[in-house]
Write a protein that holds these residues in place. Structure first.
Motif, PDB file in Angstrom:
ATOM      1  N   SER A 124       1.267  -1.290   0.378  1.00 24.10           N
ATOM      2  CA  SER A 124       0.141  -0.122  -0.048  1.00 24.10           C
ATOM      3  C   SER A 124       0.753   0.986   0.072  1.00 24.10           C
ATOM      4  O   SER A 124       0.476   2.652   0.373  1.00 24.10           O
ATOM      5  CB  SER A 124      -1.117  -0.125   1.554  1.00 24.10           C
ATOM      6  N   GLU A 167     -10.108   3.920  -3.510  1.00 22.06           N
ATOM      7  CA  GLU A 167      -8.957   3.987  -3.190  1.00 22.06           C
ATOM      8  C   GLU A 167      -7.851   4.685  -3.399  1.00 22.06           C
ATOM      9  O   GLU A 167      -7.315   5.143  -3.116  1.00 22.06           O
ATOM     10  CB  GLU A 167      -8.524   2.065  -3.549  1.00 22.06           C
ATOM     11  N   GLU A 175     -10.751   1.609   3.515  1.00 20.06           N
ATOM     12  CA  GLU A 175     -11.952   0.516   2.474  1.00 20.06           C
ATOM     13  C   GLU A 175     -12.917   0.982   1.584  1.00 20.06           C
ATOM     14  O   GLU A 175     -13.618   2.640   2.501  1.00 20.06           O
ATOM     15  CB  GLU A 175     -12.781  -0.989   2.660  1.00 20.06           C
ATOM     16  N   LEU A 209     -11.464   7.090   4.520  1.00 22.29           N
ATOM     17  CA  LEU A 209     -10.479   6.471   3.084  1.00 22.29           C
ATOM     18  C   LEU A 209      -9.192   7.962   3.493  1.00 22.29           C
ATOM     19  O   LEU A 209      -9.373   8.700   3.585  1.00 22.29           O
ATOM     20  CB  LEU A 209     -10.693   6.572   1.468  1.00 22.29           C
ATOM     21  N   THR A 265      -2.113   4.190   1.189  1.00 22.58           N
ATOM     22  CA  THR A 265      -3.511   4.720   1.085  1.00 22.58           C
ATOM     23  C   THR A 265      -3.857   3.634   1.936  1.00 22.58           C
ATOM     24  O   THR A 265      -3.176   3.212   2.395  1.00 22.58           O
ATOM     25  CB  THR A 265      -3.478   4.525  -0.268  1.00 22.58           C
ATOM     26  N   ARG A 310     -10.561  -2.752  -0.174  1.00 18.22           N
ATOM     27  CA  ARG A 310     -10.096  -1.756  -1.095  1.00 18.22           C
ATOM     28  C   ARG A 310      -9.224  -2.038  -2.230  1.00 18.22           C
ATOM     29  O   ARG A 310      -8.836  -0.678  -3.204  1.00 18.22           O
ATOM     30  CB  ARG A 310      -8.228  -2.712  -0.637  1.00 18.22           C
TER      31      ARG A 310
END
Length: 366
Positions: A4, A130, A17, A23, A14, A125
């Protein structure tokens, strides 16, 4: 979950969800003293938010950003910048039955195989939401690039078999239409094509072109961290991207060296090129001309048409995907492609600062 985080000197991570509480992204490596406020970020986020076009999902989210750290008195402090966008329009009930089967074209099956568990609410995700974190971070990277005289132009270059005509290119028109197309005539044809797809409960693919202006020469590494390799990784990490082209891309396989080679010439006292078939990158490093890349997006996999699939009991079934979905990905992904390009270029610019001893001595002895 690994993977990520991207970047070496200018890094972003990042989190969050699609149907969770929020987010966001943590940006590390941003220099101190950059004027930055939430409005700078919001301008970018507004370009990708849903619910404001006949050709996007009806899910309405304000996507209002909150900067939680790394800013003091309107400037960056050099510490990690954390940003968050709260989810306010979840309808998780639309996705309840998805827990029992695998949607065609989605990551449901692969998530189950990897983790033995998945967040089936909108894809978790794997959802397009995202990209909120990427875009928020890209806004910062783009602002730094502008300080260096580097600007990026990004737009939808094709929808289905409708392609823009470069002779009709109008940069000002990109932000004046809901498909982010720079060609008014192509917009009319693409709109009609999209309306037909939507009427048939279907979706369609698209491509997004990104042009970087003002790049200095020599940015990128000559082996594994080539500029084009890093750009390809960054762009391919965007959900639904199935191919990336640099310069003339796949056309070079049908070309001859006598045509494909960009000849050098002197212009205004500087080394220049008479053409740009290479897309601004030679040997993995920028050559000083515009960087040109194109990302190809598959059709949105969530469609209301009946499809065949398999449930978790191993039975063949038919499904029709419910919920709120985009009939096309490209238009809202324009700013995502732009952001990932900006992040990649900035990271390599920072790495390049230590590539020459004379420049290091010049900096510290100034």
């Amino acid at each position: 979950m690994a993977g990520s985080t991207i970047g070496n000197k200018f890094t972003i991570t990042t989190w969050g969800e699609s149907h969770g509480k929020a987010l966001g992204v943590v940006v590390d490596g941003c220099p101190a003293g950059l004027p930055l406020c939430e409005e700078d970020i919001q301008i970018f986020l507004d370009r990708r938010k849903p619910g404001f076009s006949q050709f996007s999902t009806p899910r309405k989210e304000s996507d209002t950003v909150e900067i939680l750290s790394g800013i003091f008195e309107g400037k960056t402090t050099g510490t990690p910048i954390s940003m968050m966008v709260r989810n306010t329009s979840q309808r998780s009930g639309d996705y309840g039955d998805i827990a029992t089967y695998y949607r065609p074209g989605h990551a449901d099956y692969t998530f189950d195989q990897k983790y033995g568990f998945r967040d089936y609410r909108g894809g978790g995700r794997s959802s397009g939401r995202e990209t909120i974190g990427r875009v928020a971070a890209g806004a910062i990277a783009s602002k730094i690039l502008k300080e260096l005289g580097i600007n990026i132009t990004t737009y939808v270059s094709s929808i289905g078999d409708v392609h823009i005509d470069k002779n009709n290119f109008d940069a000002d028109y990109i932000l004046k239409n809901d498909l982010n197309i720079p060609d008014p005539a192509a917009y009319t044809r693409a709109s009609s094509l999209l309306e037909d797809c939507m009427a048939g409960n279907d979706s369609i693919g698209s491509s997004v072109e990104c042009i970087v202006h003002g790049m200095p020469a020599g940015i990128g590494e000559p082996v594994f961290d080539k500029l084009d390799a890093c750009l390809a990784k960054a762009i391919m990490s965007i959900g639904a991207v199935k191919a990336v082209e640099i310069g003339e891309g796949t056309e070079v396989s049908e070309s001859r060296g006598s045509y494909n080679n960009d000849e050098f010439t002197m212009k205004d006292g500087k080394v220049s090129k008479s053409t740009n078939h290479a897309g601004g990158i030679l040997g993995g490093m920028s050559d000083g001309s515009d960087i040109v890349l194109k990302a190809h997006f598959k059709p949105t996999p969530s469609i209301a048409s009946t499809q065949n699939t398999v449930n978790k009991s191993g039975e063949d079934i038919e499904v029709s995907i419910r919920g709120r979905h985009d009939p096309i990905i490209g238009p809202r992904a324009v700013v995502v492609v732009e952001s990932m390009t900006a992040l990649t270029i900035l990271d390599l610019l920072f790495e390049n600062m230590s590539s020459r001893i004379d420049k290091i001595v010049e900096f510290y002895n100034d």
